[in-house]
Structure formats: structure tokens, C-alpha cells
Scaffold this active site. Structure first.
Site, PDB file in Angstrom:
ATOM      1  N   SER A  44      19.370  12.555 -25.318  1.00 33.44           N
ATOM      2  CA  SER A  44      19.989  11.218 -25.097  1.00 33.44           C
ATOM      3  C   SER A  44      19.228  10.175 -26.041  1.00 33.44           C
ATOM      4  O   SER A  44      20.789   9.202 -25.950  1.00 33.44           O
ATOM      5  CB  SER A  44      20.765  11.280 -24.060  1.00 33.44           C
ATOM      6  N   LYS A  96      17.515   0.538 -24.333  1.00 30.64           N
ATOM      7  CA  LYS A  96      18.859   1.733 -24.125  1.00 30.64           C
ATOM      8  C   LYS A  96      20.142   1.457 -23.932  1.00 30.64           C
ATOM      9  O   LYS A  96      20.128   0.469 -22.275  1.00 30.64           O
ATOM     10  CB  LYS A  96      18.310   3.121 -23.428  1.00 30.64           C
ATOM     11  N   SER A 153      15.931  14.116 -22.446  1.00 27.27           N
ATOM     12  CA  SER A 153      16.152  12.427 -23.037  1.00 27.27           C
ATOM     13  C   SER A 153      15.277  12.127 -23.644  1.00 27.27           C
ATOM     14  O   SER A 153      15.470  10.444 -24.345  1.00 27.27           O
ATOM     15  CB  SER A 153      16.461  11.865 -22.336  1.00 27.27           C
TER      16      SER A 153
END
Lengths: 492, 491
Positions: free
Chosen positions: B158, B78, B182
């Protein structure tokens, strides 16, 4: 000491057109913690490096960096708290104080707001009228900011982050001070305590100690007036000047029927005045909240106890002991204990000697000479052993006090063993009465009229003593000369 | 050779050890898949050269018999994780061009165990969002589509890039982070498994901070076993993060496949929302039945302060974010938009650098911390947080081993579908997940079936602090009953 309790001292009041005014002063002193590394990073905290050489990723607030508390800085804050006879809070919390400034990379300063590491304590001031107790409100740990440099480029400012994240102790007094003299004495005493503890070098020129000074005035017995805060004063002299100016400024406004606006002011040493920096309305909203990157600081009571056990003797205790053990005056003891190094020096010399004689010689000769050279006791060319030897030579009558001064100067500038120097340079006091007698006889024989006059006016004997001392190169024992002159002149 | 990307992480690991293929071959298969799938916009940076270098090194270690637990396994990272010398921007414009000189502790742990980095994964800007639509690099497209539809759906957020990449087989597994859901919400939207471990289980050092007291790293993976393998490598105590916890990291993989007999599973009545789609309710019931059939005991429980969690979360998280994001000021790195003076520069930089959702949260956070509002908002939210935590402590003390809830209130929705809606509607996506962050507990999202439109739906298991093992055991039981799910490739 509570501000309502401290009785106004008439001598400390300032005379105004409408009567006397009392000045109420409280100080927030920022003292840089003596430590190798910064409060929350491993970067060096040493002063004087090239710009931005002591900056870690944490200090520069790179994304994803986290603060890690430096245990030694915590220990230093605790030692300081103990030195201020203060309560140590076993549970304290680090908060974020949020504001934007280029030399504040995180956009917040990590500080302690509601729950500081140290609570109430006190500092004792030796004032001419006696001991004055100043209350300490709290001490907390916080990060220093970096430094903005505005004179290196026509349109840009430069930023040096070497100081960014260095540990500071903010030591907040109660509003217990009442004069510029007390402010000076407070800063000096605080500095002495911090230096004894080894928790701050107290070097105001390098910015290791800076003061924010809160000043208000009132008629004695009335409620507190509105205060102004004078920011970032970096010398004791300026602090005193700023307080004097600010008090008179406020009195002037009030006596003209005006009112004081609560504001932050700056002291301009060049002009000798304070000027407005920002008003209360312009004050920042710092949005304090507990720093979620740091757990609350919980101290082990045993650790605090061990720090306490290893605390050095502090100036007040040392001073009292010097008076008791060495029989010197409280004033002399105070001067000798201002610096731990001079107190240590004194004790090394005074051990097994006449404490008073040592104190006198140190205060008059050694301190005077060091002062002249702008040297501290650490840089003294005369060691405690050498000084002790000189005092011994006076004590056993080997040299006179006058010769001792000369001997001291030789040791100070050239070095050497005082005992040997006395031998080599023939500085020994002449106590051989035969030799003195011959010199006295010679002087009297050379000055028959003066000898005659002296019989009528005995004080003239002093002139003969002087002549004999001159003739013997100052080495004659003055008491012996005195006795002989009087006897020979028949004026006993 | 069959398509190597079809293997799970555990299968690929075992095949590499058996020398069925090389790490370079495996990596090349993924790099090719990534190239074909660029329409999904899952990666913001691909690092093929680095990947091949790492794979070659892995092959050498495999040959030398010095293979680490993740040797040669290609992963996506990420964009919130600092990766040395590689694009690290939390998918924000304000970090333009930022390449750190340091590696986050969690990714460093993965590389130390032999894993291979394929690139950086798309995400909502600064992890603020539930649909991956707030990324400066554009929306991620969910590899899942409704039956017979070509409407592009969000992958959740997210960690939308992480979830989409795992679902579309663009990596064997991915790192993600979870501040309010998330990891779990995008896992549920993409038919993947994600776990948010207990707060303190993984180091936060090198993770671009959103809300420090809630942020936690975790994996998104093909199945429960893969998630367990990845978490084992990611987790560690870290002297650089004093909120990380010094507890031994168990062999999570060993928990997969254990019997659930005797486990007591709590079903919280407060999670039964008005207006919740029938399919979610049905899924929840199915999950309960699966665990009961497998021998677990089902008990009704109450977590009375649940309804206050979302509003309290939307005070605490923005408050911390408003302070954490103050460092993006244009002075030292990233974007700088010049101005007439320093304040002007700050304003220009932050106005241009932050997207609308990030600005909204900075404003909310600044407001709730302001003088005069602190007590009413921030302090009260912290008290609510304590109560939420106590709710969980109470049920755990009463003998509940884990709690089963839906992971999300709905299946994935269309990109842009909520563009004009009240932001609060988007925030409601986190209604089942934020409580877990507020209490610092571990939470696992596991797919439990498809809805009538063919979209995956997930269940959430909430565990005791540092009892991730129970979640893996229970999650694996559900997985055994329902199988795993993969989208039909259309890209």
C-alpha cells in the site's frame, strides 16, 4: 451455592392458579469504578461536568488513537474481587464487543469476555430467616458508553461523551436469588461492600450502579425456565418492583398455556411494568475478539497481595466484631455497619464506653434525627465526642434519659459542649433528696384526696411522680422521686 | 550547482553539515521536483510553506551547531500518519477534510530530529491493497517503465506513494507502513530499500489503524544506509502504545558496511513457488551467491507452515480491520451522508465513503468474527499464526541469523492489469511478505537487479526479533555487489 442445591423456601414461592412457583433471579450489576481518570485514557472520570468537557482523543475514537490501561482501575477491580471473597485471575484479556451506536465512538466497547479479571466469589445477605449466600460468577472491567440526548433538537440527537470510556465493573451473580426482597438485600449489600472498599460510590441516582436482572420462573424441583433480562434498572425499589411484575407476568403466561420468549425487557417505573425491548432474534452479534491494541493483563501476585493487605475491614467482619467486642445485638451491629462512616462513628463513641448504651442512643436518637433532616452520618452536626459526652452524662446520672433527648437536640441544633450546656442551662438531674422531698411534700399537701385514694390504689403513685417531675422541670432523678412518693404515701 | 535531489539522505546530511548548501535550497530542489512529477500522483498533499518554514528553522539550528540527526532533510509522509493540521485521510473518501490536532509519534520523532516535511504521500485506501490502485486519490504511477514502453506500471502498495516518491527523487526518504508487505513489496517494485521493523519497534500511536496486531511503521529509502538512518529516528518506545517495546534503539547505520562473514543464512524451500517466473528464481540464486561470496554460510531450511500464512493473514487482518474501521460512522469527523435515521446515515456514509476493496475486507472480517464462524476462522487463523511463529523460532534456535527470500513473486505490473482478476490474485503479491507480519519479525526488501524488461526486482531478508542490525549488514552486502538503481526520468 448451586441453584439445584438451594432448597425452595415455601415462604418465597409465589402462589399461582396451578400451584406454587419459584422465581430464579440472577443479577449483572454495572458499578462505576471510583477513579480520577477513565479506564483507557487520561480524561477525568468525575461526574457532573458540562457535556463533552471530559473527552480525550481516545474517548472520541479519533483515528490512530490507542488505549492505555489505567492501573488504578485495575487495582480497584482487584480490591472489589477480594472484597467479594473471589478468585483473582492473574491473567485476563480485554476483548472488543462490536456494535454501532452514536454514543459508542469506537464502534466497539472494550470489555472482558472469556477471561475476566475476577472469578467466583460470594455475597452474604442478612435475611429475616438467616444468612443467605449468593454466589458471584465473575467480575470484569469494561468501558462505559457516552450518552445520547434526544430532547434538545427537533430532528437531531446530541451526544455527550463525558462518560465514554469511564471504567465499569460488571459484577455477575449466579442465579441464586429467589425473591424481590433478596434482590433488594443483594443490591444493598453489594453497595455496602463497594462503598467500604471505596471502589464505587454506589450512587444509583447518578447511575454509578445499574442492574440488569435475569428472571425466570419454575415449579419447585423442575428444570430452569426461559429467562428474560430486564435492562438498566437504576434503583433498588424499582429492581424489586420489576422482579415482582416480571415473575407474575411469566407465571400468567405459563398458566395460560403459553411459553416464555427469551428477550430483553425494560422496566417502566411509571406504569410499574416491564415491556419488551428486543427479542433473541434481534439480539446483536457482538463479534467479540481479543483487542489487539492491548496486551493481556498479567498481574504480579505480590501486587495483588499488597492490595489485599491494605484492604479495609469489610461489613461482615466488622459486624461480627461489634457483636463480640461491644455486646450489641447482631441486628444493631448490622445497622451500624451498613455504612463504613457510621461504623467508624460508632467505634469512636463506643471506645471505653458501654457499647449497648451508645448503640441505643445512636440508633434511636442520632439516626432518627439525621433521617428527619435527610442527612448522612458524614453531615452529622453532633460529633462523636459530643455524642460520647451525652452518653457519659446519662451514665453517671448527671442527666436523665429524658433530659438527654433535650440536650441532644440543643447540641444538634446549636452545638456546644454538652457538659457545659448542662451547667449553663441547669439541666442537671436533681439527686438532692432534700429538694426532691420538699417537692413531694408540696404535691401531696396540695392533693390530699388523691393521696388518700392512692393508699387504696397504689398505681396512682405514678400521677404523683409525674407532678413532681413537672414541678422540678424534669431534672429530678426519676428513681429517687418514685421511691420518695411511695414512702410518703405509705404504699410500700 | 548539481541537482541536489541526486544525493542520498546520508550524502545530503553530510553536505548540510559541511554547509555546501542550505536546508532551504535542498527543500526548494525537492519542491520543484515534486511540481514536475505531479503526473506520478505520488503526493496527495504538498506542504511547501510548512517545508520552507521547517527548512529555515533547520538552517538556524545548523548555523547554531544544534543540528539533529536528520537536520534539514526533506521527507515525505504516508497519508496514514496523523500530521497536525495537515491532510490525514489514509487516502479514503470517508475521512474527507480530516486534519488531526495531533502528530503521530513516529513523525514527531522525525521532526524532533530536524527533518522537513514535504507533504503527504498517496497510498492504498486504509493501506488495503498491493498496487496503490485503491486510493481515493487515484493510482500512483511507478517511475519505472519497461524498456521501450510507455505503459504506466503500479508502484506496488500500500505504500505506493512512498516508494514512487523515493524512486523518483521527490523526497530523500519516506515513511511507510507494513501490515502484510506494504513497505517491502512497493520497495521491490521501485528499486528502493524498505524495512518493516519488528512489531513493537515503532509506536503505532497516530497511525490510522488497519490491523493492529500486524501494522508497523518503517522507512522506504534510496539505499540501505538511508533506511538505517531513518529507522533510528523513527523507532522508540511510547507510553501511548502499550504494544511498543522498551528496548534501546541501536545505531543502525553502524551496521551498514560490517562484514557478513560467519553469518548463517537460511534459504526456505517453501518459498520456491510453482510457476514463479524464472527471473525471480535467478535473482534469488544471485542473492545467495553474493552472500556466500561475502563469507556467509548458506543453509537450507524449512518453514513448514508457510503455505497457510496467506489465508490466515486474510482472516486476521480483515477481522481486525472490520473493528478498527467501525469508528468511521459519519458521527464525529470526516464524511457524513445524511439519512432518514441514524442507521440510514451510517449506511449511506459508509457506502459512499469506503472503496470496494475496503468494503470487501470489512465484509470478510465481519463474517469471520460472527457467531458460529469465529472458531472455524479467526481462532484457527490465530493458531496458524502461532505455528508460523514457531517455524521461525525453530530455525533461529538452530543458529540461523537471517533468512533470504524473494520479496515479491514478480516485477511491477501495469495499472489496471489486474482490475478484472480475482481479488485473490492481487493478494498473492503478499505471499512472501505476510509470514513476517504474522510472526512479528523484521523484514528488509533490497533491490538486487533488473529483469530483462529493465524493471527492478527485490530480495527480502528476514531477521530475528529486534535484530534489524543484521538485516542492514546483509542488505548492505547485497547492495555493494549489485549497486543501487534509479529510473530514467520520463516525466
Amino acid at each position: 451455592m448451586n441453584m439445584a442445591v438451594r432448597t425452595p423456601d415455601p415462604k418465597k414461592l409465589i402462589k399461582g392458579a396451578t400451584g406454587d412457583w419459584e422465581v430464579i433471579i440472577g443479577l449483572e450489576v454495572h458499578a462505576q469504578v471510583t477513579s480520577n481518570a477513565k479506564l483507557f485514557s487520561g480524561a477525568s472520570a468525575v461526574f457532573g461536568a458540562e457535556p463533552n468537557m471530559h473527552v480525550s482523543l481516545v474517548d472520541a475514537a479519533m483515528p490512530g488513537m490507542l488505549p492505555v490501561i489505567n492501573e488504578e482501575c485495575v487495582a480497584q477491580a482487584i480490591r472489589t474481587g477480594l472484597g467479594l471473597k473471589a478468585a483473582i485471575n492473574l491473567y485476563s484479556v480485554f476483548d472488543r464487543k462490536n456494535y454501532f451506536y452514536p454514543d459508542l465512538p469506537q464502534g466497539y466497547q472494550i470489555s472482558q469476555y472469556k477471561q475476566p479479571i475476577v472469578g467466583e466469589g460470594k455475597v452474604l445477605l442478612d435475611m429475616p430467616e438467616g444468612v443467605v449466600e449468593i454466589g458471584i460468577e465473575r467480575l470484569h472491567l469494561e468501558q462505559d458508553a457516552g450518552k445520547s440526548i434526544h430532547d434538545q433538537h427537533p430532528t437531531m440527537s446530541f451526544v455527550d461523551l463525558n462518560r465514554s470510556g469511564v471504567a465499569l465493573m460488571e459484577i455477575v451473580s449466579k442465579p441464586d436469588l429467589r425473591s424481590s426482597e433478596e434482590v433488594k438485600a443483594y443490591l444493598a449489600k453489594l453497595r455496602t461492600i463497594l462503598r467500604y472498599l471505596g471502589t464505587c460510590d454506589g450512587n444509583m441516582e447518578e447511575g454509578s450502579m445499574r442492574a440488569d436482572i435475569n428472571v425466570s420462573v419454575r415449579k419447585p424441583g423442575e428444570p430452569l425456565g426461559t429467562r428474560c433480562e430486564i435492562k438498566n434498572v437504576n434503583s433498588m425499589r424499582f429492581a424489586a418492583q420489576a422482579v415482582e411484575f416480571e415473575a407474575r407476568r411469566q407465571i400468567g403466561i405459563l398458566e395460560d398455556g403459553g411459553k416464555i420468549d427469551q428477550e430483553t425487557r425494560l422496566y417502566d417505573p411509571g406504569k410499574g411494568e416491564t415491556r419488551s425491548m428486543r427479542s433473541k432474534e434481534e439480539a446483536h452479534d457482538y463479534r467479540y475478539f481479543p483487542d489487539p491494541d492491548l496486551l493481556p493483563l498479567e498481574l504480579d501476585p505480590a501486587w495483588v497481595e499488597s492490595l489485599k493487605a491494605h484492604l479495609p475491614e469489610l461489613p461482615d467482619e466488622k459486624k461480627a466484631r461489634f457483636v463480640a467486642d461491644y455486646g450489641i445485638t447482631p441486628y444493631d451491629a448490622m445497622v451500624l455497619t451498613l455504612e463504613r462512616a457510621s461504623a467508624d462513628y460508632y467505634e469512636q463513641v463506643a471506645k471505653n464506653r458501654d457499647g449497648k448504651a451508645v448503640a441505643n442512643f445512636m440508633l434511636n436518637e442520632l439516626f432518627g434525627r439525621l433521617n428527619k433532616d435527610g442527612k448522612g452520618i458524614e453531615a452529622s452536626p453532633v460529633s462523636p465526642d459530643q455524642l460520647g459526652a451525652i452518653v457519659d452524662l446519662i451514665g453517671d446520672g448527671t442527666i436523665s434519659g429524658k433530659i438527654a433527648k433535650d440536650l441532644f437536640e440543643i447540641v444538634y441544633t446549636e452545638g456546644g459542649d454538652p457538659k457545659n450546656l448542662v451547667e449553663e442551662r441547669g439541666l442537671k438531674q436533681v439527686t438532692d433528696t432534700g429538694a426532691i422531698e420538699r417537692a413531694v411534700d408540696e404535691v401531696i399537701a396540695a392533693n390530699p384526696d388523691k393521696a388518700e385514694q392512692a393508699k387504696a390504689k397504689p398505681t396512682l403513685s405514678g400521677w404523683f411522680v409525674g407532678q413532681v417531675m413537672k414541678a422540678t422541670g424534669g431534672k429530678a432523678n426519676p428513681q429517687a422521686v418514685n421511691d420518695l412518693v411511695k414512702r410518703k404515701l405509705g404504699i410500700e | 550547482m548539481t541537482d541536489l535531489t541526486a544525493l542520498t539522505l546520508a550524502e545530503a546530511r553530510d553536505a548540510l553539515k559541511a554547509k555546501s548548501f542550505t536546508a532551504v535550497e535542498l527543500t526548494d530542489a525537492y519542491l520543484a521536483a515534486m511540481e514536475r512529477a505531479r503526473v506520478l500522483n505520488a503526493y496527495v498533499t504538498e506542504t511547501p510553506e510548512k517545508a520552507r518554514d521547517m527548512a529555515r528553522a533547520s538552517d538556524a539550528r545548523l548555523a547554531a551547531g544544534k543540528a539533529g540527526p536528520l537536520e534539514g532533510l526533506p521527507l515525505g509522509i504516508k497519508d496514514l500518519y496523523a500530521t497536525e493540521g495537515v491532510h490525514t485521510q489514509a487516502c479514503s473518501h470517508i475521512l474527507d477534510g480530516f486534519k488531526p490536532t495531533y502528530e503521530s509519534t513516529v513523525s514527531a520523532n522525525l521532526w524532533a530530529d530536524g527533518a522537513v516535511m514535504l507533504g503527504k504521500l498517496n497510498m492504498d485506501e486504509f493501506a488495503m491493497g498491493s498496487s496503490n490502485e485503491t486510493s481515493h486519490y487515484g493510482s500512483v504511477v511507478n517511475p519505472w517503465r519497461r524498456n521501450g514502453s510507455d505503459v504506466n506500471l503500479v508502484p506496488g502498495g500500500s505504500s505506493g506513494g512512498s516508494a514512487a516518491a523515493v524512486a523518483a527523487r521527490l523526497c530523500l526518504g519516506a515513511t511507510a507502513t507494513d501490515t502484510g508487505g506494504s513497505i517491502r513489496q512497493p520497495a521491490a517494485f521501485t528499486g528502493t530499500t524498505g524495512i518493516k521493523p519488528t512489531y513493537g519497534r515503532c509506536s503505532r500511536w497516530g497511525l490510522v489503524a488497519f490491523a493492529s496486531s500486524l501494522d508497523q511503521a518503517g522507512p522506504i529509502a534510496r539505499d540501505v544506509r538511508d533506511a538505517a538512518i531513518l529507522l533510528k529516528s523513527m523507532a522508540s518506545v511510547d507510553p501511548k502504545d502499550t504494544t511498543s517495546v522498551d528496548l534501546p534503539v541501536p545505531d543502525y547505520e553502524a551496521a551498514v558496511g560490517k562484514s557478513v562473514k560467519g553469518f548463517r543464512i537460511g534459504i526456505p524451500k517453501e518459498y520456491r513457488l510453482d510457476g514463479m517466473p524464472a527471473e525471480m528464481d535467478a535473482l534469488w540464486k544471485k542473492g545467495i551467491e553474493i552472500l556466500r561470496d561475502a563469507g556467509a554460510e548458506i543453509v537450507d531450511i524449512s518453514l513448514p507452515h508457510t503455505k497457510y500464512a496467506l489465508p490466515a493473514y486474510y482472516i486476521v487482518a480483515p477481522a481486525e480491520a472490520s473493528s478498527n474501521l467501525a469508528r468511521y460512522d459519519g458521527v464525529r469527523y470526516g464524511l457524513r451522508v445524511p439519512g432518514s435515521d441514524i442507521v440510514d446515515m451510517y449506511e449511506n456514509t459508509r457506502a459512499a465513503g469506503f472503496g470496494a476493496e475496503v468494503k470487501r475486507r470489512i465484509l470478510i472480517g465481519t463474517y469471520v468474527l460472527s457467531a458460529g464462524y469465529y472458531d472455524a476462522y479467526y481462532l484457527r487463523a490465530q493458531k496458524v499464526r502461532t505455528l508460523i511463529k514457531r517455524d521461525f523460532e525453530t530455525v533461529y534456535a538452530a543458529g540461523v541469523d537471517a533468512i533470504l527470500t524473494p520479496a515479491t513473486p514478480s516485477a511491477a505490473f501495469g495499472i489496471g492489469e489486474k482490475a478484472d482478476a480475482d481479488p485473490v490474485e492481487m493478494y498473492l503479491n503478499d505471499v512472501f511478505t505476510v509470514t513476517v507480519n504474522m510472526a512479528g519479525l523484521p523484514g528488509l526488501a533490497v533491490p538486487a537487479g533488473l529483469n530483462a524488461e529493465g524493471l527492478p526486482l527485490g530480495l527480502q531478508l528476514i531477521g530475528r526479533p529486534f535484530d534489524e542490525e543484521t538485516l542492514f549488514t546483509l542488505g548492505a552486502a547485497i547492495e555493494r555487489a549489485v549497486g543501487t538503481f534509479a529510473p530514467t526520468q520520463w516525466w
